[in-house]
Design a protein around this motif. Structure first.
Motif, PDB file in Angstrom:
ATOM      1  N   ASN A 131       2.722  18.569  12.795  1.00  0.00           N
ATOM      2  CA  ASN A 131       2.860  17.188  13.274  1.00  0.00           C
ATOM      3  C   ASN A 131       2.508  16.160  12.198  1.00  0.00           C
ATOM      4  OD1 ASN A 131       3.810  17.716  15.840  1.00  0.00           O
ATOM      5  ND2 ASN A 131       1.774  17.782  16.765  1.00  0.00           N
ATOM      6  N   GLY A 132       2.630  16.567  10.930  1.00  0.00           N
ATOM      7  CA  GLY A 132       2.245  15.674   9.843  1.00  0.00           C
ATOM      8  C   GLY A 132       3.088  14.416   9.781  1.00  0.00           C
ATOM      9  N   LYS A 133       4.396  14.539   9.973  1.00  0.00           N
ATOM     10  CA  LYS A 133       5.271  13.369   9.910  1.00  0.00           C
ATOM     11  C   LYS A 133       5.009  12.424  11.081  1.00  0.00           C
ATOM     12  CE  LYS A 133       9.011  15.640   7.347  1.00  0.00           C
ATOM     13  NZ  LYS A 133       8.736  14.872   6.104  1.00  0.00           N
ATOM     14  N   LEU A 134       4.736  12.988  12.246  1.00  0.00           N
ATOM     15  CA  LEU A 134       4.418  12.166  13.416  1.00  0.00           C
ATOM     16  C   LEU A 134       3.137  11.385  13.175  1.00  0.00           C
ATOM     17  CD1 LEU A 134       5.423  11.693  16.411  1.00  0.00           C
ATOM     18  CD2 LEU A 134       3.703  13.373  17.074  1.00  0.00           C
ATOM     19  N   TYR A 135       2.133  12.059  12.621  1.00  0.00           N
ATOM     20  CA  TYR A 135       0.844  11.416  12.337  1.00  0.00           C
ATOM     21  C   TYR A 135       1.018  10.288  11.333  1.00  0.00           C
ATOM     22  CZ  TYR A 135      -3.906  10.787  10.535  1.00  0.00           C
ATOM     23  OH  TYR A 135      -5.102  10.243  10.130  1.00  0.00           O
ATOM     24  N   LEU A 136       1.721  10.549  10.230  1.00  0.00           N
ATOM     25  CA  LEU A 136       1.865   9.539   9.185  1.00  0.00           C
ATOM     26  C   LEU A 136       2.675   8.349   9.681  1.00  0.00           C
ATOM     27  CD1 LEU A 136       1.226   8.702   6.315  1.00  0.00           C
ATOM     28  CD2 LEU A 136       3.266   9.941   5.549  1.00  0.00           C
ATOM     29  N   GLU A 137       3.675   8.587  10.521  1.00  0.00           N
ATOM     30  CA  GLU A 137       4.470   7.477  11.060  1.00  0.00           C
ATOM     31  C   GLU A 137       3.610   6.604  11.973  1.00  0.00           C
ATOM     32  OE1 GLU A 137       8.277   5.640  10.894  1.00  0.00           O
ATOM     33  OE2 GLU A 137       7.413   7.340   9.825  1.00  0.00           O
ATOM     34  N   LEU A 138       2.769   7.232  12.786  1.00  0.00           N
ATOM     35  CA  LEU A 138       1.865   6.482  13.658  1.00  0.00           C
ATOM     36  C   LEU A 138       0.842   5.720  12.819  1.00  0.00           C
ATOM     37  CD1 LEU A 138       1.530   6.324  16.834  1.00  0.00           C
ATOM     38  CD2 LEU A 138      -0.424   7.845  16.526  1.00  0.00           C
ATOM     39  N   PHE A 139       0.310   6.363  11.798  1.00  0.00           N
ATOM     40  CA  PHE A 139      -0.656   5.755  10.885  1.00  0.00           C
ATOM     41  C   PHE A 139      -0.058   4.525  10.216  1.00  0.00           C
ATOM     42  CE2 PHE A 139      -2.233   5.273   6.569  1.00  0.00           C
ATOM     43  CZ  PHE A 139      -3.612   5.382   6.687  1.00  0.00           C
ATOM     44  N   THR A 140       1.177   4.637   9.739  1.00  0.00           N
ATOM     45  CA  THR A 140       1.838   3.529   9.054  1.00  0.00           C
ATOM     46  C   THR A 140       2.055   2.343   9.989  1.00  0.00           C
ATOM     47  OG1 THR A 140       2.961   5.101   7.591  1.00  0.00           O
ATOM     48  CG2 THR A 140       3.846   2.861   7.688  1.00  0.00           C
ATOM     49  N   ALA A 141       2.508   2.615  11.193  1.00  0.00           N
ATOM     50  CA  ALA A 141       2.730   1.533  12.155  1.00  0.00           C
ATOM     51  C   ALA A 141       1.418   0.872  12.557  1.00  0.00           C
ATOM     52  CB  ALA A 141       3.452   2.072  13.390  1.00  0.00           C
TER      53      ALA A 141
ATOM     54  N   PRO B 211       0.794  -1.239   0.000  1.00  0.00           N
ATOM     55  CA  PRO B 211       0.000   0.000   0.000  1.00  0.00           C
ATOM     56  C   PRO B 211       0.818   1.277   0.000  1.00  0.00           C
ATOM     57  CG  PRO B 211      -0.043  -1.031   2.168  1.00  0.00           C
ATOM     58  CD  PRO B 211       0.604  -2.015   1.236  1.00  0.00           C
ATOM     59  N   PHE B 212       2.008   1.243   0.595  1.00  0.00           N
ATOM     60  CA  PHE B 212       2.808   2.459   0.681  1.00  0.00           C
ATOM     61  C   PHE B 212       3.870   2.546  -0.425  1.00  0.00           C
ATOM     62  CE2 PHE B 212       1.150   1.812   4.968  1.00  0.00           C
ATOM     63  CZ  PHE B 212       0.623   3.072   5.228  1.00  0.00           C
ATOM     64  N   ASP B 213       3.854   1.592  -1.339  1.00  0.00           N
ATOM     65  CA  ASP B 213       4.805   1.587  -2.453  1.00  0.00           C
ATOM     66  C   ASP B 213       4.095   1.408  -3.789  1.00  0.00           C
ATOM     67  OD1 ASP B 213       7.442   1.718  -1.036  1.00  0.00           O
ATOM     68  OD2 ASP B 213       6.653  -0.098  -0.105  1.00  0.00           O
ATOM     69  N   SER B 214       2.885   1.920  -3.890  1.00  0.00           N
ATOM     70  CA  SER B 214       2.104   1.836  -5.129  1.00  0.00           C
ATOM     71  C   SER B 214       1.695   3.235  -5.555  1.00  0.00           C
ATOM     72  CB  SER B 214       0.873   0.937  -4.931  1.00  0.00           C
ATOM     73  OG  SER B 214       1.248  -0.374  -4.580  1.00  0.00           O
ATOM     74  N   THR B 215       2.701   4.066  -5.815  1.00  0.00           N
ATOM     75  CA  THR B 215       2.452   5.486  -6.059  1.00  0.00           C
ATOM     76  C   THR B 215       1.676   5.748  -7.340  1.00  0.00           C
ATOM     77  OG1 THR B 215       4.665   5.635  -7.060  1.00  0.00           O
ATOM     78  CG2 THR B 215       4.450   6.248  -4.732  1.00  0.00           C
ATOM     79  N   GLU B 216       1.653   4.762  -8.257  1.00  0.00           N
ATOM     80  CA  GLU B 216       0.859   4.951  -9.465  1.00  0.00           C
ATOM     81  C   GLU B 216      -0.637   4.828  -9.177  1.00  0.00           C
ATOM     82  OE1 GLU B 216       1.482   0.543  -9.143  1.00  0.00           O
ATOM     83  OE2 GLU B 216       2.537   2.380  -8.627  1.00  0.00           O
TER      84      GLU B 216
END
Length: 335
Positions: free
Chosen positions: A206-216, A90-95
Motif C-alpha cells: 500500500n505504499g502508493k496509497l500511503y504516499l498519495e494520501l500523505f501528499t494530499a 517539497p516534492f520537486d527538490s530531488t537534489e
C-alpha cells in the motif's frame, strides 16, 4: 469552523501582544538580518572599484547568492535556498530530498488504516452517503469502535456514541483528504473508489496509497481546519523542515518543546501573524499550534513518530517523541 481546503481560510495579522514578551523578538531578528546584508555589501564595495550602477547591482547579486547558499544556524545547517525549496517545492527538490513508496511492510499509520477501511467499505458498488453528503452513521460508528477499541471509543465519545461522521474527526479528515487525493469520489449520493485508487490498492505494501494520501494531506488539506488557533500557514508549509528536524535529531526521545524551539528559531516572524490573546502569549500560541498540528495531527497520524510510553499527548510540553522507522523509509535527505 474553518474550511478544509487551503484556498479559503483567512489570515489574521496583528502586531500587538497582551501577554508576556516572547523569547524571540521577530522585529529585532529582521533588523539584524538587514544590518548584516548592508554591512556585507559595504565591505564588498570597499574592496572593489565600482564605477557603475550595473557593477553595483552585480556585486549585490553576488552577495545575496552567497548568503542564500550559506548554511545557517537558525535553519540547522540548511541554506536559505534549500529552505525555500523545502517550503515551496517539497516534492520537486530531488537534489535535497526524495520520497519513496516502496516499503518492506504496510506502513503502520492511523491515516492509512482508516483510508483502507474506507475504500474497502466502498467496494465495487460504493458506500451510500447521507442526505448532507457525509459517510453513513452506522459505518462511522463501526469504524470508530473497531479502530479505537472499547476504552478509546468511550474516551473519545465521553460515554456517548458516534452518531455522525463529524463525531469521529480522524475519519472525517481521512474522507476529505481521500477525496482531495482522488482516491474516492461522490457520484449520485454514493462514495466510490476511483481508478487511481484501484491501481494503488494493487501496489505492494500500500505504499502508493500511503504516499498519495500523505501528499494530499501536506499540500491540499488545511491543517488549521481542526482547531481554533490562528491559521499560521507556515506551520504546514514547513512540514518537510519539521521532518528534517526529526530525521536529524529524532534518534532519541526528545521533549516536544525541543522541536517547537527549533521551529521558532527558523521562523521568528510567525509571531507577527498571531492575533491578540488575553490568556496566553504569542509564543505560547505558536507553540501550541505547532505541536498540535505537526506532531499529533500530522506526524503521529501518518506513523512518522513514536511516543514515549511514559508520556501522554494530552499533557502538553511533557511528552517526548522520536522518529519512527517509517520516517526513514519514506523520506531521504541529501544535505
Amino acid at each position: 469552523m474553518k474550511t478544509a481546503g487551503q484556498d479559503h481560510h483567512p489570515h489574521e495579522n496583528n502586531n500587538k501582544d497582551n501577554g508576556p514578551q516572547p523569547t524571540i523578538d521577530a522585529e529585532q531578528y529582521m533588523r539584524d538580518e538587514h544590518a548584516e546584508i548592508i554591512a556585507e555589501i559595504r565591505n564588498e564595495i570597499a574592496s572593489r572599484d565600482i564605477d557603475s550602477f550595473s557593477g553595483l547591482q552585480a556585486l549585490a547579486d553576488r552577495v545575496f547568492q552567497r548568503r542564500n547558499s550559506r548554511p545557517r544556524d537558525e535553519f540547522c545547517g540548511l541554506s536559505a535556498d534549500q529552505m525555500y525549496r523545502l517550503l515551496h517545492i517539497p516534492f520537486d527538490s530531488t537534489e535535497i530530498v526524495s520520497f519513496s513508496d516502496n516499503f518492506p511492510n504496510p506502513p503502520e499509520a492511523p491515516a492509512l488504516a482508516l483510508v483502507s477501511l474506507l475504500v474497502d467499505a466502498c467496494g465495487d458498488k460504493g458506500l451510500k452517503g447521507t442526505a448532507k453528503g457525509y459517510l453513513p452513521a452506522l459505518f462511522c460508528r463501526e469504524v470508530a469502535t473497531g479502530f479505537l477499541g472499547e476504552e478509546g471509543y468511550k474516551e473519545m465519545t465521553f460515554g456517548s456514541e458516534v452518531r455522525k461522521e463529524l463525531d469521529f474527526r480522524e475519519l472525517h479528515v481521512v474522507r476529505l483528504v481521500a477525496q482531495m487525493a482522488g482516491l474516492i469520489r461522490k457520484y449520485r449520493g454514493r462514495f466510490l473508489r476511483t481508478r487511481k485508487c484501484e491501481k494503488f490498492l494493487s501496489s505492494p505494501s500500500n505504499g502508493k496509497l500511503y504516499l498519495e494520501l500523505f501528499t494530499a494531506y501536506t499540500r491540499k488539506f488545511n491543517w488549521a481546519y481542526n482547531d481554533w488557533y490562528d491559521d499560521l500557514y507556515i506551520i504546514q508549509e514547513a512540514f518537510l523542515f519539521s521532518l528534517f528536524l526529526m530525521h536529524r535529531f529524532g534518534d532519541e526521545f526528545r521533549c516536544v518543546t525541543f522541536y517547537e524551539e527549533k521551529f521558532l528559531q527558523a521562523f521568528p516572524t510567525v509571531l507577527d501573524e498571531v492575533s491578540d490573546r488575553l490568556c496566553r502569549s504569542k509564543e505560547e500560541h505558536v507553540r501550541l499550534s505547532y505541536s498540535l498540528r505537526t506532531m499529533k495531527g500530522f506526524a503521529r497520524f501518518f506513523g512518522l513518530i513514536e511516543l514515549d510510553s511514559n508520556s501522554s499527548m494530552l499533557i502538553r510540553q511533557s511528552y517526548k517523541i522520536k522518529k519512527s522507522t517509517l520516517l526513514d523509509q519514506l523520506v531521504s535527505f541529501h544535505v
